[in-house]
Design a protein around this motif. Structure first.
Motif: not given
Length: 263
Positions: A174-184
């Protein structure tokens, strides 16, 4: 000599092996996924493996939880797995916590992360962490907590799941702005009516072994080479039809977990 066959690999050398030695894998769940994943990481030479699980071994676990035998029934999973891993590779450090990850124990995990960062001989950077969180659970509430820790601590979260004859795998950064588990997965994490696990849905013995070792494969590439071959992708594996496909995902900028934490 122990790691000679790895060092012979194209793209893998002594430097990659040294990076493994300097790395820490924090594995939450010492069951169907945690057993094969931790065993492969131990054999490959990951320097420190920490197991977290409060559960005890039952007879029904022996069908798929590969570090245990009938003589272990009734023992704590994390402690027993730790003892086996130490026998498999005495050159690494294996530790464990007999606790369930919850709101109260999150501070203990944060303290462990801070300790391993302080001890590491390889600096933590924006592109490559020496610490990897492995989600080997079958519980959405614990996954939610792991995701929050991943976001707050700016650590990669390698999450695997296995049910029946299917599995999923992703390495969230997530720190690379690619999304976290909750985003998915979003609100699925809070919807108990859709939660499936081995106890209520069943699982083929090979499913957890396949997914646990795929998780270990990805962990080794990340820790040894700093490479995430699943960046921005969710891998879906179908054991019944022996097929696999990847779904791409992006960061949800309105995500209630990472939107306020990641710039």
């Amino acid at each position: 000599m122990r790691y000679a066959r790895q060092v012979l690999l194209d793209g893998w050398d002594v430097s990659a092996q040294v990076r493994l030695k300097a790395s820490t894998a924090i594995i939450v769940g010492a069951g169907g996924l945690g057993c094969p994943a931790s065993e492969t990481l131990a054999r490959a030479g990951v320097g420190h493996i920490h197991l977290i699980d409060d559960d005890t071994i039952e007879m029904s676990n022996l069908q798929r939880q590969t570090l245990f035998t009938a003589s272990n029934v009734g023992q704590n999973k994390a402690e027993t797995a730790s003892e086996v891993l130490n026998q498999i590779n005495p050159l690494i450090e294996v530790s464990y916590s007999m606790q369930r990850l919850d709101a109260q124990s999150m501070d203990d995990l944060s303290d462990l992360i801070a300790q391993k960062r302080h001890e590491s001989l390889v600096p933590h950077s924006a592109d490559h962490s020496t610490i990897l969180l492995l989600d080997c659970t079958d519980n959405f509430a614990i996954r939610q907590l792991l995701n929050e820790i991943s976001v707050v601590e700016r650590l990669p979260l390698l999450s695997a799941s296995a049910i029946a004859m299917t599995g999923q795998l992703a390495l969230y950064e997530p720190y690379k702005n690619t999304g976290c588990y909750y985003c998915v997965f979003g609100e699925i994490l809070t919807n108990k009516s859709v939660e499936q696990n081995c106890a209520n849905s069943g699982v083929l013995a090979s499913t957890t072994t396949v997914m646990g070792n795929m998780q270990a494969n990805l962990a080794l590439q990340y820790l040894g080479l700093g490479h995430n071959p699943l960046s921005g992708q969710l891998l879906n594996w179908d054991g019944k039809h022996m097929s696999q496909h990847n779904l791409r995902f992006k960061r949800d900028y309105s995500c209630k977990v990472c939107a306020g934490q990641i710039g």
